[in-house]
Design an enzyme around this catalytic site. Structure first.
Site, mmCIF file in Angstrom:
data_model
loop_
_atom_site.group_PDB
_atom_site.id
_atom_site.type_symbol
_atom_site.label_atom_id
_atom_site.label_comp_id
_atom_site.label_asym_id
_atom_site.label_seq_id
_atom_site.Cartn_x
_atom_site.Cartn_y
_atom_site.Cartn_z
ATOM 1 N N ASP A 46 43.583 31.893 45.483
ATOM 2 C CA ASP A 46 44.941 32.255 45.891
ATOM 3 C C ASP A 46 44.964 33.728 46.319
ATOM 4 O OD1 ASP A 46 44.732 33.390 43.409
ATOM 5 O OD2 ASP A 46 46.643 32.635 42.637
ATOM 6 N N SER A 47 43.814 34.399 46.198
ATOM 7 C CA SER A 47 43.661 35.732 46.793
ATOM 8 C C SER A 47 43.902 35.655 48.307
ATOM 9 C CB SER A 47 42.260 36.304 46.514
ATOM 10 O OG SER A 47 41.262 35.377 46.881
ATOM 11 N N ASP A 85 42.168 26.770 44.291
ATOM 12 C CA ASP A 85 42.780 27.587 43.239
ATOM 13 C C ASP A 85 44.234 27.161 43.066
ATOM 14 O OD1 ASP A 85 42.531 29.572 41.399
ATOM 15 O OD2 ASP A 85 42.683 31.234 42.812
ATOM 16 N N LYS A 115 40.596 25.355 40.053
ATOM 17 C CA LYS A 115 40.535 26.446 39.071
ATOM 18 C C LYS A 115 41.958 26.844 38.716
ATOM 19 C CE LYS A 115 39.605 30.885 40.405
ATOM 20 N NZ LYS A 115 40.826 31.545 39.925
ATOM 21 N N GLU A 117 44.152 29.798 35.995
ATOM 22 C CA GLU A 117 43.991 31.012 35.188
ATOM 23 C C GLU A 117 44.509 30.793 33.771
ATOM 24 O OE1 GLU A 117 45.681 34.414 37.164
ATOM 25 O OE2 GLU A 117 44.519 34.056 38.986
ATOM 26 N N GLU A 184 36.492 37.408 34.639
ATOM 27 C CA GLU A 184 36.757 38.480 35.616
ATOM 28 C C GLU A 184 36.991 39.812 34.910
ATOM 29 O OE1 GLU A 184 39.737 37.674 38.598
ATOM 30 O OE2 GLU A 184 39.719 39.750 39.313
HETATM 31 O O1 KIV Z 1 41.999 33.983 44.016
HETATM 32 C C1 KIV Z 1 40.849 34.371 43.843
HETATM 33 O O2 KIV Z 1 40.097 34.669 44.778
HETATM 34 C C2 KIV Z 1 40.387 34.465 42.476
HETATM 35 C C3 KIV Z 1 39.347 35.487 42.217
HETATM 36 C C4 KIV Z 1 40.002 36.792 41.939
HETATM 37 C C5 KIV Z 1 38.480 35.093 41.102
HETATM 38 O O3 KIV Z 1 40.898 33.819 41.610
#
Ligand code: KIV
Length: 284
Positions: A46-47, A85, A115, A117, A184
């Site tokens: 989600d970056s 994500d 994934k 968090e 992280e």
């Molecule tokens: O969104 C992303 O790219 C991530 C990384 C910071 C691990 O979750």
């Protein structure tokens, strides 16, 4: 072409002490470059909100954004393990909401894993998604979606008390049935400890090593994201400079008449030049 890797390959790589290579990608061209480079896994993080959409955090990113970028990445890297994500708001409400949104990633974007968090606080979410038959990767330490409560994008686990929280989170992720864990921005002592303690693969972004593999964000490592570069990033290219220079050169060429040149023209069909000129004349 290398065979696409799956969960068992990653388990074996951990057993054999082989490092997994992992980068983020958000679109078709980047994904195809990653696959061509033989990288093991792609995270459609989600970056993408900060790297490609210009937000100043990952919070505004939606399920639709993530699915659409995952689809493009899958088209660009059909033979690479792709992880989607879960964006903020897609799993916070309930286990049912988490499962429903996770299912969308697999059905609509054909990802290999998802994934989310958090550790202890999302244990039941991970369990619900894993029980529903999906490969889930945990993400602990610095978790960007909670950078507000964490006091910013700050390293975690730097003292014994906060390291204890990180360890409890790691144990919760494994207990819940995740197939892998990403840590992280934590100290290498803690990364190494967690990688040894858990039987699932443990990957690091900003957690040093040794562990089971390393992730970097493509925008950081190729010098495309300009706002800031985290301490843990090694920059391998300056794509922003290369692209800006290309645009400047193009602008200069157009303004001075250097572009387009002879080699960029389409030519009137051979032998028809006179007829062509006469036709144009008719319209004068
Ligand atoms: O969104 C992303 O790219 C991530 C990384 C910071 C691990 O979750």
């Amino acid at each position: 072409m290398a065979k696409k890797k799956g969960r068992l390959d990653f388990v074996n790589m951990k057993k054999n002490g082989e490092q997994v290579t992992w980068v983020t990608a958000y679109d078709f061209p980047m994904a195809s470059f990653v696959e061509a480079a033989g990288i093991d896994m792609i995270l459609v993080g989600d970056s993408l909100g900060m790297i490609t959409l210009g937000y100043d955090s990952t919070i505004p990113v939606t399920m639709e954004d993530c699915i659409s970028h995952c689809k493009a990445v899958r088209r660009g890297a059909p033979n690479t393990f792709v992880m989607g994500d879960m964006p903020f708001g897609s799993y916070q409400k309930s286990d049912e909401q988490a499962v429903e949104n996770a299912v969308r990633f697999f059905k609509e974007a054909n990802v290999d894993a998802i994934k989310l968090e958090g550790g202890v606080r999302v244990e039941s979410r991970i369990k619900a998604m894993a029980d529903a038959g999906m490969l889930v990767c945990g993400h602990i330490g610095l978790t960007p979606q909670s950078s507000g409560p964490l006091g910013g994008f700050k390293a975690q686990g730097l003292d014994p008390e906060s390291a204890r929280y990180v360890i409890e989170d790691a144990l919760a992720v494994e207990r819940a049935g995740a197939y892998a864990l990403l840590v992280e921005a934590i100290p290498p002592e803690l990364t190494q400890f967690i990688a040894k303690k858990l039987s699932i693969p443990v990957y690091s972004i900003g957690g040093g090593g040794p562990c089971d593999g390393q992730l970097l964000i493509c925008g950081d490592m190729i010098g495309m994201f300009q706002a800031f570069t985290p301490k843990f990033v090694k920059v391998y290219a300056n794509v922003a400079e290369t692209i800006t220079n290309a645009f400047k050169e193009f602008a200069g060429d157009v303004r001075t008449g250097k572009f387009p040149g002879e080699e960029h023209f389409y030519r009137v069909r051979k032998g028809m030049e006179e007829e062509y000129a006469a036709m144009l004349k008719e319209y004068e």
